[in-house]
Design a protein around this motif. Structure first.
Motif, PDB file in Angstrom:
ATOM      1  N   GLY A  13       0.848  -1.194   0.000  1.00 42.38           N
ATOM      2  CA  GLY A  13       0.000   0.000   0.000  1.00 42.38           C
ATOM      3  C   GLY A  13       0.882   1.241   0.000  1.00 42.38           C
ATOM      4  N   LEU A  14       0.280   2.377  -0.272  1.00 44.91           N
ATOM      5  CA  LEU A  14       1.074   3.602  -0.384  1.00 44.91           C
ATOM      6  C   LEU A  14       1.881   3.868   0.888  1.00 44.91           C
ATOM      7  N   LYS A  15       1.247   3.715   2.059  1.00 43.36           N
ATOM      8  CA  LYS A  15       1.971   4.017   3.309  1.00 43.36           C
ATOM      9  C   LYS A  15       3.207   3.130   3.442  1.00 43.36           C
ATOM     10  N   GLU A  16       3.023   1.838   3.164  1.00 47.27           N
ATOM     11  CA  GLU A  16       4.144   0.900   3.314  1.00 47.27           C
ATOM     12  C   GLU A  16       5.249   1.202   2.297  1.00 47.27           C
ATOM     13  N   CYS A  17       4.859   1.566   1.068  1.00 49.18           N
ATOM     14  CA  CYS A  17       5.867   1.857   0.036  1.00 49.18           C
ATOM     15  C   CYS A  17       6.654   3.131   0.346  1.00 49.18           C
ATOM     16  N   SER A  43      -4.699   0.441  -1.631  1.00 46.42           N
ATOM     17  CA  SER A  43      -4.667   1.704  -2.371  1.00 46.42           C
ATOM     18  C   SER A  43      -4.235   1.490  -3.819  1.00 46.42           C
ATOM     19  N   THR A  44      -4.648   0.368  -4.399  1.00 50.93           N
ATOM     20  CA  THR A  44      -4.276   0.063  -5.778  1.00 50.93           C
ATOM     21  C   THR A  44      -5.193   0.781  -6.768  1.00 50.93           C
ATOM     22  N   SER A  45      -4.834   0.745  -8.058  1.00 50.05           N
ATOM     23  CA  SER A  45      -5.717   1.226  -9.135  1.00 50.05           C
ATOM     24  C   SER A  45      -6.086   0.041 -10.003  1.00 50.05           C
ATOM     25  N   LEU A  46      -7.344  -0.051 -10.400  1.00 53.98           N
ATOM     26  CA  LEU A  46      -7.816  -1.188 -11.188  1.00 53.98           C
ATOM     27  C   LEU A  46      -8.179  -0.757 -12.610  1.00 53.98           C
ATOM     28  N   ASN A  47      -7.911  -1.640 -13.585  1.00 53.81           N
ATOM     29  CA  ASN A  47      -8.445  -1.392 -14.922  1.00 53.81           C
ATOM     30  C   ASN A  47      -9.902  -1.868 -14.949  1.00 53.81           C
ATOM     31  N   VAL A  95      11.326  10.953  -5.818  1.00 55.70           N
ATOM     32  CA  VAL A  95      10.381  10.078  -6.525  1.00 55.70           C
ATOM     33  C   VAL A  95       9.635  10.864  -7.614  1.00 55.70           C
ATOM     34  N   THR A  96       9.704  12.200  -7.538  1.00 58.71           N
ATOM     35  CA  THR A  96       9.058  13.018  -8.578  1.00 58.71           C
ATOM     36  C   THR A  96       9.514  12.619  -9.977  1.00 58.71           C
ATOM     37  N   LYS A  97      10.736  12.072 -10.089  1.00 58.78           N
ATOM     38  CA  LYS A  97      11.218  11.761 -11.450  1.00 58.78           C
ATOM     39  C   LYS A  97      10.487  10.573 -12.069  1.00 58.78           C
ATOM     40  N   TYR A  98       9.772   9.794 -11.249  1.00 57.40           N
ATOM     41  CA  TYR A  98       9.024   8.653 -11.798  1.00 57.40           C
ATOM     42  C   TYR A  98       7.572   9.008 -12.142  1.00 57.40           C
ATOM     43  N   LEU A  99       7.157  10.230 -11.818  1.00 57.50           N
ATOM     44  CA  LEU A  99       5.734  10.578 -11.921  1.00 57.50           C
ATOM     45  C   LEU A  99       5.524  11.860 -12.699  1.00 57.50           C
ATOM     46  N   SER A 100       4.355  11.979 -13.320  1.00 54.72           N
ATOM     47  CA  SER A 100       3.953  13.262 -13.916  1.00 54.72           C
ATOM     48  C   SER A 100       2.641  13.690 -13.266  1.00 54.72           C
ATOM     49  N   PHE A 101       2.564  14.962 -12.898  1.00 51.12           N
ATOM     50  CA  PHE A 101       1.364  15.472 -12.236  1.00 51.12           C
ATOM     51  C   PHE A 101       0.635  16.475 -13.105  1.00 51.12           C
ATOM     52  N   LEU A 234       1.988   5.879  -7.560  1.00 53.86           N
ATOM     53  CA  LEU A 234       2.732   6.320  -6.368  1.00 53.86           C
ATOM     54  C   LEU A 234       3.446   5.181  -5.645  1.00 53.86           C
ATOM     55  N   PRO A 235       2.725   4.106  -5.250  1.00 49.19           N
ATOM     56  CA  PRO A 235       3.440   3.019  -4.570  1.00 49.19           C
ATOM     57  C   PRO A 235       4.584   2.490  -5.432  1.00 49.19           C
TER      58      PRO A 235
END
Length: 445
Positions: A13-17, A43-47, A95-101, A234-235
């Motif tokens: 989950g996000l907290k653990e990651c 806190s996953t995302s599903l298709n 971690v911002t380098k792995y994400l786009s906001f 995020l995780p």
């Protein structure tokens, strides 16, 4: 697997990651396991196919909803405050380098049966239809006090010690009406209920300043940002960080039984007949059910729609807070909507969530005030889950258990829990005095 680790983290989950990322950066040897074969835990995302399987059993989703892979439906939908603790943590760890906001279009509040844009500054207060003429002036004076307030500069305190003065007393000084207090406390300061009124005002003033500063950051219609492709990113971003610093990841590990020594201290984790030794365990409540207690239930509706939420100025992403008092409840209700502009649905589709802390034995019907705001929906799903908090004493057993995710649609409470856990585990605090501009390049479209 038969090695010794400083910390074993159970659940992705996000907290653990976030914690496994922070601890790996600190140089600790971390093993991270999850009984599921996917990242994200609760806190996953599903298709779309996964969403259908989870809520409708096996049947396939109708073709008119579009391709399954175009959907990223968050199970714990939350926006991030642009200058908030999660963004600071992302910058601190790079971690911002792995994400786009992308900025979120709108921030609204429910008052007397209608929804209004949340005014966050003295100028917006003067324009807001939420208040009459005289109330606008009083609210503007209060906003100016908050904007000018600087904890380190007593001249800005106007003789008030906000560590002693309650929020109720501070607001009384400005003569604000109950409805104005409602939107300030719940939609700006993001309190979940009305207990804050009898607590020191400093916390509320700081929360209002965070909202206003976050709003100013992107010059958008809200103080919130949200990752492209949803929160599932995020995780995984923090998992990558942990791996870069030598953390080991194992998904799809059944059972994950926590082992204790004669003194009741954690000594390892067993899965599939192998035991990894460790000094400390970090996990979500599902891995140590005998060390947590139930503190409530969250009820959530997930709706797929073909239009934005009405009366939100055609916003493609929006948060609406329904303060408890407006609904005769004990806690707030939250509406969250995002769409294809954040790459979480196919073109022309919107995903809306309505969530609240369950207060009755018929939680689905409690969501009616929020659902009534959505307009027609193509499909709707309901989810109810129990919330837990730890009751163990980590100094005795070295088990650090996170609290379940709450009904709020923003991350401030989540990250507070993570940073408190980090301090309990390491005895240190995370330095979040970062250069906030470091996250802006990816966020401006």
């Amino acid at each position: 697997m038969d090695e010794e680790y400083d910390v074993i983290v159970l659940g992705t989950g996000l907290k653990e990651c976030i914690l496994s990322g922070l601890l790996s950066v600190d140089g600790l040897k971390v093993l991270h396991m999850d009984r599921n074969d996917y990242y994200g835990g609760d806190s996953t995302s599903l298709n779309l196919n996964q969403l259908w399987k989870r809520f409708r059993g096996e049947d396939k989703p109708p073709a008119h909803l579009g391709a399954s892979r175009d959907y990223n439906v968050d199970m714990v939908p939350k926006f991030m405050m642009a200058n908030g603790t999660l963004v600071r943590t992302l910058i601190h760890t790079d971690v911002t380098k792995y994400l786009s906001f992308k900025a979120v279009d709108g921030s609204y509040v429910f008052s007397k049966g209608k929804i209004y844009k949340v005014p966050a500054t003295d100028m917006e207060a003067l324009k807001s239809p939420l208040m009459g003429l005289f109330e606008k002036r009083r609210a503007r004076n209060f906003f100016i006090y908050v904007q000018d307030y600087n904890e380190a500069d007593p001249k800005t305190h106007q003789g008030l010690d906000l560590t002693r003065v309650t929020t109720r007393e501070l607001i009384a000084k400005y003569g604000l009406s109950e409805d104005t207090v409602d939107f300030i406390g719940h939609a700006l300061a993001l309190h979940r209920d009305d207990r804050y009124l009898d607590e020191p005002a400093l916390d509320t003033v700081k929360r209002m300043k965070l909202y206003a500063e976050s709003l100013a950051r992107f010059q958008g219609g809200s103080p919130y940002i949200y990752p492209l492709y949803g929160l599932g990113e995020l995780p995984q971003g923090f998992a990558r960080l942990s791996a870069v610093y030598g953390g080991t990841y194992m998904l799809n590990k059944p059972e994950c039984k926590v082992e204790f020594d004669m003194e009741g201290k954690v000594c390892g984790v067993t899965s599939e007949g192998e035991t990894a030794k460790c000094k400390k365990v970090v996990c979500d409540p599902s891995y140590l059910p005998n060390k947590v207690r139930k503190i409530g239930r969250v009820v959530r509706a997930i709706a797929i729609m073909s239009h934005p939420i009405p009366n939100t100025n055609e916003s493609h992403s929006v948060q609406i807070i329904l303060p408890q008092k407006q609904l005769g409840r004990r806690s707030d209700m939250y509406v969250f909507c995002c769409s294809y502009t954040h790459n979480v649905a196919p073109r022309g589709k919107f995903i809306a969530f309505v969530s609240a802390e369950a207060e009755t034995d018929n939680p689905q019907s409690e969501l009616k005030p929020g659902l009534d705001l959505l307009g027609p929906v193509d499909e709707i799903f309901y989810d109810i889950y129990d919330r837990y908090e730890p009751v163990n004493e980590p100094s005795l057993d070295n088990c650090f258990v996170s609290t379940s995710y709450d009904a709020t649609t923003h991350f401030e409470t989540t990250v507070t829990d993570v940073l408190n856990m980090y301090t309990m585990i390491t005895g240190k605090t995370v330095d979040l005095s970062v250069d906030l501009s470091a996250a802006s390049a990816a966020e401006e479209y």
